[in-house]
Write a protein that holds these residues in place. Structure first.
Motif, PDB file in Angstrom:
ATOM      1  N   ARG A   1      -3.500  -2.814  10.795  1.00 60.05           N
ATOM      2  CA  ARG A   1      -3.222  -1.877   9.710  1.00 60.05           C
ATOM      3  C   ARG A   1      -2.727  -2.575   8.456  1.00 60.05           C
ATOM      4  O   ARG A   1      -2.372  -1.945   7.483  1.00 60.05           O
ATOM      5  N   HIS A   2      -2.684  -3.917   8.487  1.00 57.32           N
ATOM      6  CA  HIS A   2      -2.315  -4.713   7.322  1.00 57.32           C
ATOM      7  C   HIS A   2      -3.507  -5.588   6.959  1.00 57.32           C
ATOM      8  O   HIS A   2      -4.058  -6.268   7.821  1.00 57.32           O
TER       9      HIS A   2
ATOM     10  N   SER B   1     -11.087   6.333   9.050  1.00 56.46           N
ATOM     11  CA  SER B   1     -10.318   7.561   9.238  1.00 56.46           C
ATOM     12  C   SER B   1     -11.233   8.764   9.426  1.00 56.46           C
ATOM     13  O   SER B   1     -11.038   9.577  10.329  1.00 56.46           O
TER      14      SER B   1
ATOM     15  N   PRO C   1      -5.849  10.710  10.870  1.00 59.86           N
ATOM     16  CA  PRO C   1      -5.204  10.104   9.701  1.00 59.86           C
ATOM     17  C   PRO C   1      -5.011   8.605   9.938  1.00 59.86           C
ATOM     18  O   PRO C   1      -4.898   8.162  11.080  1.00 59.86           O
TER      19      PRO C   1
ATOM     20  N   THR D   1      -3.062   5.050   8.104  1.00 65.74           N
ATOM     21  CA  THR D   1      -2.243   4.416   7.070  1.00 65.74           C
ATOM     22  C   THR D   1      -2.606   2.942   7.037  1.00 65.74           C
ATOM     23  O   THR D   1      -2.583   2.266   8.057  1.00 65.74           O
TER      24      THR D   1
ATOM     25  N   PHE E   1      -1.933  -0.780   5.009  1.00 62.89           N
ATOM     26  CA  PHE E   1      -1.084  -1.563   4.117  1.00 62.89           C
ATOM     27  C   PHE E   1      -1.955  -2.704   3.610  1.00 62.89           C
ATOM     28  O   PHE E   1      -2.446  -3.511   4.400  1.00 62.89           O
TER      29      PHE E   1
ATOM     30  N   LYS F   1       0.916   0.767   0.329  1.00 59.40           N
ATOM     31  CA  LYS F   1       0.652   1.723   1.403  1.00 59.40           C
ATOM     32  C   LYS F   1      -0.383   2.736   0.910  1.00 59.40           C
ATOM     33  O   LYS F   1      -0.202   3.382  -0.123  1.00 59.40           O
ATOM     34  N   VAL F   2      -1.492   2.860   1.663  1.00 54.55           N
ATOM     35  CA  VAL F   2      -2.552   3.811   1.331  1.00 54.55           C
ATOM     36  C   VAL F   2      -2.751   4.702   2.548  1.00 54.55           C
ATOM     37  O   VAL F   2      -2.985   4.204   3.651  1.00 54.55           O
ATOM     38  N   GLU F   3      -2.651   6.007   2.361  1.00 53.30           N
ATOM     39  CA  GLU F   3      -2.783   6.948   3.470  1.00 53.30           C
ATOM     40  C   GLU F   3      -4.051   7.770   3.344  1.00 53.30           C
ATOM     41  O   GLU F   3      -4.393   8.245   2.263  1.00 53.30           O
TER      42      GLU F   3
ATOM     43  N   LEU G   1      -5.656  11.113   5.041  1.00 49.69           N
ATOM     44  CA  LEU G   1      -5.289  12.278   5.838  1.00 49.69           C
ATOM     45  C   LEU G   1      -6.503  12.998   6.345  1.00 49.69           C
ATOM     46  O   LEU G   1      -7.605  12.867   5.809  1.00 49.69           O
TER      47      LEU G   1
END
Length: 124
Positions: free
Chosen positions: A72-73, A93, A99, A101, A103, A118-120, A122
């Motif tokens: 996730r990074h 996603s 969802p 998240t 980084f 941080k990019v989310e 949804l």
């Protein structure tokens, strides 16, 4: 595209890893860093974080890396690679209907600020 961008497109993993400032930032924050291929694993205080070091504009390769729930990074060679990583995180996603998240940072941004953005994404 202008010629300047094409020349600056990617430094390659070798150049990324030669930049010891990144490792110093991790170590200063109390992490131990190890590298295997295009993955960096940070460990410390009983925690482990995997960072994908992306230096490609290959959408499928980035998508495959982001399909791993432990990744996730993403530390990107430049802004173009960062944009592809964000696009592929959105696709991940949507395809998984979950969802997500992410980084993400470019190497230059990380060296300057010492943090990821941080990019989310949804659910619809």
């Amino acid at each position: 595209e202008d010629g300047i961008r094409d020349v600056e497109r990617s430094r390659g993993l070798g150049d990324v890893y030669k930049r010891q400032d990144i490792y110093r930032l991790f170590e200063a924050a109390g992490w131990q860093a190890s590298r295997q291929g295009d993955m960096v694993t940070l460990s410390g205080e009983g925690k482990e974080t995997k960072i994908y070091v992306a230096d490609t504009l290959d959408h499928e390769k980035i998508y495959d890396k982001l399909s791993d729930p432990q990744v996730r990074h993403v530390l990107c060679a430049n802004d173009r690679v960062k944009n592809v990583a964000i696009q592929e995180a959105a696709r991940t996603s949507k395809k998984k209907d979950k969802p997500l998240t992410l980084f993400v940072s470019t190497i230059a941004e990380f060296e300057e600020k010492g943090e990821f953005e941080k990019v989310e994404f949804l659910e619809d």
